[in-house]
Write an enzyme that holds these catalytic residues in place. Structure first.
Site, PDB file in Angstrom:
ATOM      1  N   TRP A  36     -27.208 -24.190 -48.009  1.00 13.94           N
ATOM      2  CA  TRP A  36     -27.674 -24.347 -46.627  1.00 13.94           C
ATOM      3  C   TRP A  36     -28.978 -23.601 -46.395  1.00 13.94           C
ATOM      4  O   TRP A  36     -29.831 -24.050 -45.627  1.00 13.94           O
ATOM      5  CB  TRP A  36     -26.594 -23.932 -45.626  1.00 13.94           C
ATOM      6  CG  TRP A  36     -25.388 -24.811 -45.716  1.00 13.94           C
ATOM      7  CD1 TRP A  36     -24.147 -24.459 -46.150  1.00 13.94           C
ATOM      8  CD2 TRP A  36     -25.309 -26.213 -45.386  1.00 13.94           C
ATOM      9  NE1 TRP A  36     -23.308 -25.548 -46.116  1.00 13.94           N
ATOM     10  CE2 TRP A  36     -23.990 -26.630 -45.655  1.00 13.94           C
ATOM     11  CE3 TRP A  36     -26.226 -27.146 -44.908  1.00 13.94           C
ATOM     12  CZ2 TRP A  36     -23.555 -27.950 -45.450  1.00 13.94           C
ATOM     13  CZ3 TRP A  36     -25.799 -28.457 -44.696  1.00 13.94           C
ATOM     14  CH2 TRP A  36     -24.479 -28.846 -44.969  1.00 13.94           C
ATOM     15  N   ASP A  69     -28.507 -18.578 -39.516  1.00 10.90           N
ATOM     16  CA  ASP A  69     -27.562 -19.692 -39.502  1.00 10.90           C
ATOM     17  C   ASP A  69     -26.181 -19.066 -39.669  1.00 10.90           C
ATOM     18  O   ASP A  69     -25.828 -18.607 -40.745  1.00 10.90           O
ATOM     19  CB  ASP A  69     -27.881 -20.644 -40.658  1.00 10.90           C
ATOM     20  CG  ASP A  69     -26.854 -21.760 -40.797  1.00 10.90           C
ATOM     21  OD1 ASP A  69     -25.924 -21.845 -39.964  1.00 10.90           O
ATOM     22  OD2 ASP A  69     -26.980 -22.554 -41.755  1.00 10.90           O
ATOM     23  N   LYS A 122     -17.044 -25.372 -37.438  1.00 11.13           N
ATOM     24  CA  LYS A 122     -16.378 -24.483 -38.383  1.00 11.13           C
ATOM     25  C   LYS A 122     -15.553 -23.423 -37.673  1.00 11.13           C
ATOM     26  O   LYS A 122     -14.362 -23.325 -37.909  1.00 11.13           O
ATOM     27  CB  LYS A 122     -17.391 -23.864 -39.331  1.00 11.13           C
ATOM     28  CG  LYS A 122     -17.661 -24.836 -40.473  1.00 11.13           C
ATOM     29  CD  LYS A 122     -19.012 -24.845 -40.997  1.00 11.13           C
ATOM     30  CE  LYS A 122     -19.193 -26.036 -41.941  1.00 11.13           C
ATOM     31  NZ  LYS A 122     -20.590 -26.373 -42.088  1.00 11.13           N
TER      32      LYS A 122
HETATM   33  C1  PLP Z   1     -21.758 -26.811 -42.399  1.00  9.31           C
HETATM   34  C2  PLP Z   1     -22.964 -25.976 -42.412  1.00  9.31           C
HETATM   35  C3  PLP Z   1     -24.201 -26.468 -41.976  1.00  9.31           C
HETATM   36  C4  PLP Z   1     -24.413 -27.907 -41.571  1.00  9.31           C
HETATM   37  O1  PLP Z   1     -24.105 -28.066 -40.262  1.00  9.31           O
HETATM   38  P1  PLP Z   1     -24.292 -29.454 -39.478  1.00  9.31           P
HETATM   39  O2  PLP Z   1     -23.794 -29.076 -38.131  1.00  9.31           O
HETATM   40  O3  PLP Z   1     -23.502 -30.489 -40.185  1.00  9.31           O
HETATM   41  O4  PLP Z   1     -25.751 -29.768 -39.479  1.00  9.31           O
HETATM   42  C5  PLP Z   1     -25.270 -25.594 -41.954  1.00  9.31           C
HETATM   43  N1  PLP Z   1     -25.146 -24.316 -42.339  1.00  9.31           N
HETATM   44  C6  PLP Z   1     -23.973 -23.807 -42.764  1.00  9.31           C
HETATM   45  C7  PLP Z   1     -23.887 -22.378 -43.171  1.00  9.31           C
HETATM   46  C8  PLP Z   1     -22.850 -24.629 -42.803  1.00  9.31           C
HETATM   47  O5  PLP Z   1     -21.679 -24.127 -43.251  1.00  9.31           O
END
Ligand code: PLP
Length: 362
Positions: free
Chosen positions: A102, A173, A197
């Protein structure tokens, strides 16, 4: 049909109490006679949910009015774009710390907008088995921000302590560990997390932005792509994903009812102790590839001696009521995603299954 233990990496488990309340109110939301899905986003009923969800997130994080909570769409993936688009141009620079898939995706988008310094990477052999140490970071003193991924969902690593970057704001993130433990929010100019998540259903992305960092965002962008619009319009510039925000609101209430960040941290440490304890009890049988000080409390990855045994583990696990144990297709092995929703009692059951499996197939 019984509900099963859900270790899916995302979208992932939502507390049963949250689902039950959403079910109860599905047809008649707060006496309105209609569902929250059928309500105008300008109605007082919806606006109350929207504002209360923001307030709860602020309360959980312990932040004041110098931060704004935004509800955006486009997932964390759009934030990979919006962050550099709002803060960089050909004369501006940012630091990116690369700790997995990511982070790589975030980096790829950032390069379109400005000059990026890779402050550190733990890519060696594409394995990403650790978080870099503070002493490894080569920070650019002229960077506008330092971007990191707080928890690496696929590789099972997590920052135990965030790096210090002087006066340069952190941008993180936090998609897969937002609100899972206590931390100091002050160094963060911006944090973002897709809800699917650790916060609720897919469709809403929570962005927490500090006022002085917001002030530096580029206002001369298409309206929907500048943070200024969403901050000014309280995330009601266009129609928000009302139902997803409503479930986030219920989920935040659940977090507060379970002790806020203190409660989540305690719960997650207990789970980590149980599961890593079980892995370490069978060295050579269960193997966690991650450095001990980088182990994630959200996504626990491990290997068995052979891929055949891993397949059997996933299959028999599923039959025993444990869903989503298969590791990400890019790395293989086993992954147990145990976000806030998952309680220690579920991990105790999984540990029993693991001990049993190791004895039968040792
Ligand atoms: C799942 C995930 C993403 C992707 O997220 P989307 O909402 O599908 O764009 C980005 N960063 C991390 C750390 C993730 O676990």
């Amino acid at each position: 049909m019984e509900r099963v233990c859900n270790f899916n990496p995302g979208p992932s488990a939502i507390p049963l109490e949250v689902l039950q309340q959403a079910k109860e109110e599905l047809l008649n939301f707060r006496g309105s006679g209609i569902s929250v899905m059928e309500t105008s986003h300008r109605s007082k009923e919806y606006e109350a949910v929207h504002n209360e969800a923001q307030e709860k997130i602020k309360k959980i994080l312990g932040i004041g009015d110098d931060f704004k909570v935004l509800f955006l769409q486009g997932g964390a993936s759009l934030q990979f774009v919006m962050v550099p688009m709002n803060y960089l141009d050909k004369d501006k620079r940012a630091d990116y710390i690369i700790t997995g898939y990511w982070s790589e995706r975030a980096l790829k988008e950032a390069k379109r907008f400005g000059t990026i310094n890779i402050a550190a990477t733990t890519e060696q052999d594409k394995k990403y088995t650790r978080i870099p140490k503070q002493s490894e970071l080569k920070l650019d003193p002229s960077a506008v921000y330092v971007h990191l991924t707080s928890n690496n969902t696929i590789f099972g690593t997590q920052w135990a302590n965030f790096p210090t970057t002087g006066n340069i704001p952190l941008v993180a993130d936090m998609s897969s560990d937002f609100l899972s433990k206590k931390f100091d929010p002050k160094p963060f100019g911006l944090m973002y997390a897709g809800a699917q998540k650790n916060l609720g259903p897919a469709g809403v992305t929570v962005v927490v932005i500090r006022d002085d960092f917001l002030a530096k965002a580029n206002p001369d962008l298409p309206s929907v792509l500048t943070y200024h619009t969403h901050a000014k319009e309280n995330s009601l510039y266009n129609t928000p994903p009302c139902f997803a925000v409503y479930v986030v609101y219920l989920f935040m209430e659940w977090v507060l009812d379970h002790g806020g960040l203190d409660g989540m941290e305690k719960r997650n440490q207990e789970k980590g102790g149980l599961l890593y304890g079980a892995i370490d009890k069978y060295p050579g049988y269960y193997t966690c590839p991650v450095d001990k000080d980088s182990r994630s409390l959200m996504n626990v990855v491990f290997r068995l001696p052979t891929e055949q045994l891993e397949d059997a583990f996933v299959k028999q696990g599923k039959a025993a009521g444990f869903l989503g144990l298969k590791g990400h297709r890019s790395v293989g092995g086993i992954r147990v995603s145990m976000y806030n929703t998952i309680g220690p009692e579920v991990i105790k059951e999984l540990v029993c299954f693991m001990e049993d499996f190791a004895k039968k197939n040792g």
